[in-house]
Each structure stands twice: as structure tokens, then as C-alpha cells.
Scaffold this active site. Structure first.
Site, PDB file in Angstrom:
ATOM      1  N   GLU A   1       0.809  -1.240   0.034  1.00 46.96           N
ATOM      2  CA  GLU A   1       0.281   0.203   0.068  1.00 46.96           C
ATOM      3  C   GLU A   1       0.890   1.310  -0.007  1.00 46.96           C
ATOM      4  OE1 GLU A   1      -2.800   0.148   3.293  1.00 46.96           O
ATOM      5  OE2 GLU A   1      -3.641   2.093   2.715  1.00 46.96           O
TER       6      GLU A   1
ATOM      7  N   GLN B   1       1.390  -6.603   5.471  1.00 45.56           N
ATOM      8  CA  GLN B   1       1.747  -6.209   4.072  1.00 45.56           C
ATOM      9  C   GLN B   1       3.158  -6.950   3.746  1.00 45.56           C
ATOM     10  OE1 GLN B   1       1.078  -2.017   3.339  1.00 45.56           O
ATOM     11  NE2 GLN B   1      -0.941  -1.982   4.272  1.00 45.56           N
TER      12      GLN B   1
ATOM     13  N   GLU C   1      -6.223  -9.185   3.501  1.00 46.33           N
ATOM     14  CA  GLU C   1      -5.485  -8.487   4.723  1.00 46.33           C
ATOM     15  C   GLU C   1      -5.529  -9.547   5.809  1.00 46.33           C
ATOM     16  OE1 GLU C   1      -6.058  -4.403   5.685  1.00 46.33           O
ATOM     17  OE2 GLU C   1      -6.558  -3.925   3.328  1.00 46.33           O
TER      18      GLU C   1
ATOM     19  N   ASN D   1     -12.086  -0.595  -1.133  1.00 46.42           N
ATOM     20  CA  ASN D   1     -11.489  -1.331   0.237  1.00 46.42           C
ATOM     21  C   ASN D   1     -12.379  -0.786   1.393  1.00 46.42           C
ATOM     22  OD1 ASN D   1      -9.048  -2.249   1.722  1.00 46.42           O
ATOM     23  ND2 ASN D   1      -9.222  -0.315   2.465  1.00 46.42           N
ATOM     24  N   GLU D   2     -12.758  -1.888   2.139  1.00 43.82           N
ATOM     25  CA  GLU D   2     -13.159  -1.769   3.676  1.00 43.82           C
ATOM     26  C   GLU D   2     -14.282  -0.485   3.678  1.00 43.82           C
ATOM     27  OE1 GLU D   2     -10.233  -1.277   6.631  1.00 43.82           O
ATOM     28  OE2 GLU D   2      -9.713  -3.419   6.541  1.00 43.82           O
TER      29      GLU D   2
HETATM   30  O1  AHR Z   1      -3.087  -2.850   6.142  1.00 35.45           O
HETATM   31  C1  AHR Z   1      -3.212  -1.605   6.764  1.00 35.45           C
HETATM   32  C2  AHR Z   1      -4.766  -0.983   6.796  1.00 35.45           C
HETATM   33  O2  AHR Z   1      -5.464  -2.178   7.384  1.00 35.45           O
HETATM   34  C3  AHR Z   1      -5.282  -0.952   5.447  1.00 35.45           C
HETATM   35  O3  AHR Z   1      -4.980   0.190   4.802  1.00 35.45           O
HETATM   36  C4  AHR Z   1      -6.874  -1.045   5.497  1.00 35.45           C
HETATM   37  O4  AHR Z   1      -7.551  -1.749   4.554  1.00 35.45           O
HETATM   38  C5  AHR Z   1      -6.901  -1.970   6.944  1.00 35.45           C
HETATM   39  O5  AHR Z   1      -7.928  -1.417   7.783  1.00 35.45           O
END
Ligand code: AHR
Length: 500
Positions: free
Chosen positions: A27, A349, A292, A172-173
Site C-alpha cells: 500500500e 503487508q 488482508e 476497500n473496507e
Molecule cells: O493494512 C493496513 C490497513 O488496514 C489497510 O489500509 C486497511 O485496509 C486496513 O484497515
């Protein structure tokens, strides 16, 4: 001594592992991109500014797919800012992580980097501040052979051939109130449906991931998945899951039981997918993209003190302990156990940001403790997952009942004629581990890799990069038809069995 017994039959197959189970995530956050994978001027960087020391470590991990560019970042990102001549790209305020985004690294650099590390790109889209129009243009830019404006623009930027990005995340989320452009479920479901429809008009060969919940303890969980799938079922292929675990209470028994939470979460989402499948009388099955997952808590306090509006600030730089590696191993076992439905998974990550690989700006790169279970699973866990039957003593913790002391999964790789048994001993004493194998009569133990440490809080640093690392002196051996081993207290084990 405690005992655990596992029965394995070559014919009892859960499913073939999808290679994309061993994915990760980059990211635009903290130092993941800048001074992580990309650092022009670093002595180990190549002509494009990609750090070669990091590339080597990513290759060791054998990462199959990498999700990009976010995360929370993507919900405020304009992909157009990151393509074309670098000197014309704008510096922008990045609101999700309160940083400055220089846009020196963007889509085309990411695709080039993926090629260098032999991985597949998985692109996420901004459905926070943007929508259908951006999505269709972006897919055209990446995947269309030309004739239209955006395919031609890519060519003008020096990329004659389409990037052929196959997997796309629809936001995303989007359920999370912290998300830029957070939506109610109805708002998101309709937007995702229409975006998916239009993206597939541009490129019918792509596969799409709809946003599930950002975690299964969020109040809208369940209803969110059901409503999203009601709308998007015919257009999408996967639904996303995200989970991060912590050990704030410093309770090893409870911490190591948290992979059970992950397993229940996966099962609940499968149930929801199949409920909608039944309701729609559909022949299609929606699978899971666990895009994730990790341990995340060490850096949370420090992050509150980081000054805003810096380029590549040191955010989410968790320094992982030996015990974190054990939970990561258990989470990998959980993903493999669900290989019939979990087809994509991304360790979140990859570099510097809650990551298996750390770097210093201008300095070295090293492996964190969690690097090892991922590397083992990714290199030895490809093939068919076999359905184990395990009997072991169990224990109760604050949050979990009947936690098995041993968790394990066998994977058979037909091409290599190799069976690999991954096992974690959650007990604080030695465990006699007996595996009864059916269909593996002419196989014997090749290697027993162990990750163990007397200090649960042991970490790796640039100065002591090998403080926590595995050895191959495990004592797994053949005894007749069986494989027998003593598992060290609190250990991650990889027992490799090959044809004689
Ligand atoms: O991986 C860190 C963060 O965690 C990401 O940006 C988000 O999608 C999640 O809440």
C-alpha cells in the site's frame, strides 16, 4: 509428555491449493513503497529505483500475487496522478494516513516491479471518492489493447502491451466509518454492482472481488455480506475478508488461539455466500479473497506520535516477535485448511508496514520473524491439501474453549512427490506427534524444519538479523508406516516427506 495423533490419507483431499493463497500487499502507506521497494539512489537499487536486496527477499517468499495500491489509501487515490512523465506528476495530500504522496511510483512502476519479483498484480479501485467512470478508464488503461483514449495513453507512456491485470478489488473496507467515502451497505452494493458490470464490459476476462466486512466483529457483519452479494452475485467472483490479531494482554495461550477466530470468520462468510447462492438458485460459487491478514498491534501507540504530512513516514512498523511468527503459522494453517473456498490471501503487508521484510533508508534489508512461516508455507505448501483427522489434548482460554494443543495440515505435491506436514505446537511443553500415513508407504522423512525460541519476545533487527531463524534439526523420523516427531514447546514445524 503430551501427545497428538494425526491420520492422513492420500485420497482424502480438501482441494488443490490456489497459488494465490500466498499473496501479499503493498500500500502507499508509510515506507512500504518509498524506501521500501523503491529507493532511487540506494546502492542496491537498480536503474528503475527498485531495491534489489528487497527483490531478493520477496523472491525468497515466493509471493504469488500482490494487492496494490491500498488499503485505506486507495479510497482517496486518483490513479491518473501516478502515470506518465514523473516530473509532471502532482504531489498530493494523502488523507487516509495523513502523509504527502509524491506519486513517483504508480501503476506502471508497480507492474514492472511485479515482473521483477515474478508475481501477479491485484489492483484495487477507488470506490470512496470516485466510481464507475474512473474504474472503466483504469481497466481500459491497464488492459485494453488500444483504439480508445486510455489504452492509447498507456502506449504513449511507454507500455505498448496491455498489463493484463486479472484480479480487481471493488474498493476497500467500504463498511468502515474510517474509510474515505464510507458507504451504507445499500450505497456500496449498488455502486459495486454497476462498477463491476461496466468493468466487465471493458474486459470480460477480469475477476472481481467485492468488499466484505473490514472484520467480522464489526456490527454490520453478515448483513453487509448478504446485501452486497444480493446485488453483485452475477458479476463478482470473490468476497473479501480482513483480520488482524493482537496480544495486548500478553496472554500466549489466548493469543495462539486466535486462529480459531479466523477459521470461524471464514466459515461464517462461506455460509453467507452459500445462503445467497441458494436464494438465487445460482450455479455459481463465490469464493474468498482473504486479502488482508496478519498480526498488528506493536506500532499502534508509536503511530499516534508521527508528525503528519511527511513523505514516507515510519508508520505501522511492527517489530515482530517469535510468538507472532507462531500465530502467523497458525493463520497459514487455517488458510490451507479452507483451501476449497479461500482462493486468494494477502499477508498484509510486505515491506516495512506490518511486514515480513524490513529496510532502513540507505541501509540494509532483513527478515522479520514472521518471514519464516510464510516462506515455508509458500514454498512447500503448494499442491493438494489433505483432510487430516487430529486427536490432541485441548485447553480453554479467556476467549476460546477446547483449543487443540496441536494444529496441523498436510499438503501433497504430486509433481515433487512430496508430502509436507505443517504443525504448530501451542503447548508450553514437548509434544509427541504421531502421524499415521495412508498411501505414502514408500515415503520417508527428508527434513524437519523447526522455528523455536526460548524467548517469546525475541525479534530480528538490522544488527541481529538472525536472532530468530529456523533450523533443520527437528527429530521427525519414520517408524514403520508412521512419522514420529517430538515437537518442541511452542514451535512451528515443517516436516517434509518424500518418495524413497
Ligand atoms: O493494512 C493496513 C490497513 O488496514 C489497510 O489500509 C486497511 O485496509 C486496513 O484497515
Amino acid at each position: 509428555m503430551k501427545k497428538a495423533k494425526m491420520y492422513i490419507d492420500k485420497n482424502y483431499i480438501i482441494d488443490k491449493v490456489d497459488n494465490r493463497l500466498f499473496g501479499s500487499f503493498i500500500e502507499h502507506l508509510g515506507r512500504a513503497v518509498y524506501t521500501g521497494i523503491y529507493e532511487p539512489g540506494h546502492p542496491k537499487s537498480d536503474e528503475k529505483g527498485f531495491r534489489k536486496d528487497v527483490i531478493d527477499l520477496v523472491k525468497e517468499l515466493n509471493v504469488s500475487i500482490v494487492r496494490y495500491p491500498g488499503g485505506n489509501f486507495v479510497s482517496g487515490y486518483n490513479w491518473e496522478d501516478g502515470v506518465g512523465p514523473k516530473d509532471k506528476r502532482p504531489k498530493k495530500l494523502e488523507l487516509a494516513w495523513q502523509s504527502i504522496e509524491p506519486n513517483e511510483f504508480g501503476t506502471n512502476e508497480f507492474i514492472e516491479w511485479c515482473k521483477k519479483v515474478n508475481t501477479e498484480p491485484m489492483m484495487s479501485l477507488n470506490l470512496g471518492t470516485r466510481g464507475i467512470d474512473e474504474a472503466r478508464n483504469f481497466v481500459e488503461y491497464c488492459n485494453h489493447s488500444g483504439g480508445g483514449y486510455y489504452g492509447e495513453l498507456r502506449k504513449k507512456h511507454g507500455y505498448k502491451e496491455p498489463h493484463k491485470v486479472k484480479i480487481w478489488c471493488l474498493g476497500n473496507e467500504m463498511d468502515g466509518p474510517w474509510q474515505i467515502g464510507h458507504k451504507t451497505v445499500e450505497e456500496y452494493a449498488r455502486l459495486a454492482e454497476e462498477t463491476a458490470k461496466v468493468m466487465k464490459l471493458v474486459d470480460p476476462d477480469i475477476s472481481l472481488v467485492a468488499c466484505g466486512s473490514s472484520g467480522w466483529h464489526i456490527p454490520t457483519f453478515g448483513e453487509w455480506e448478504a446485501t452486497v452479494l444480493e446485488h453483485t452475485y452475477d458479476y463478482v467472483d470473490y468476497i473479501s475478508l480482513h483480520a488482524y490479531y493482537d496480544n495486548y494482554e500478553d496472554n500466549i495461550e489466548n493469543f495462539l488461539a486466535k486462529s480459531i477466530d479466523m477459521d470461524s470468520y471464514i466459515k461464517s462468510v462461506i455460509a453467507t455466500c452459500d445462503y445467497i447462492k441458494g436464494k438465487k438458485k445460482s450455479k455459481k460459487t463465490i469464493n474468498i479473497s482473504f486479502d488482508e491478514w496478519n498480526v498488528w498491534f506493536h506500532s499502534r501507540e508509536a503511530d499516534k506520535k508521527v508528525e503528519p504530512w511527511q513523505i514516507a513516514p515510519p508508520l505501522l512498523e511492527d517489530v515482530y516477535t517469535f510468538e507472532d511468527a507462531l500465530l502467523v503459522g497458525l493463520m497459514l494453517i487455517t488458510l490451507l485448511k479452507n483451501a476449497d473456498r479461500v482462493k486468494i490471501a494477502c499477508l498484509a503487508q510486505l515491506v516495512n508496514v506490518i511486514a515480513p521484510i524490513m529496510t532502513r533508508k540507505g541501509g540494509g534489508a532483513w527478515r522479520q520473524t514472521i518471514f519464516y512461516p510464510f516462506m515455508h508455507a509458500s514454498n512447500f505448501g503448494r499442491g493438494k491439501v489433505l483432510q487430516p483427522v487430529i486427536s490432541t489434548d485441548k485447553y480453554d482460554t479467556k476467549d476460546f474453549k477446547e483449543v487443540p494443543f496441536v494444529d496441523s495440515i498436510p499438503v501433497f505435491n504430486e509433481e515433487k512427490n512430496e508430502l509436507t506436514i505443517f504443525a504448530v505446537n501451542r503447548a508450553q511443553d514437548k509434544m509427541v506427534f504421531e502421524c499415521e500415513l495412508k498411501g505414502f508407504e514408500d515415503y520417508s522423512v527428508i527434513e524437519h524444519i523447526v522455528l523455536e525460541n526460548s524467548d517469546l519476545k525475541a525479534v530480528n533487527t538490522e544488527d541481529k538479523p538472525d536472532n530468530v531463524k529456523p533450523h533443520s534439526n527437528g527429530n521427525a523420523r519414520n517408524e514403520g508406516e508412521k512419522v514420529m516427531a517430538e515437537l518442541s514447546p511452542l514451535s512451528w514445524n515443517v516436516i517434509r516427506v518424500g518418495k524413497k
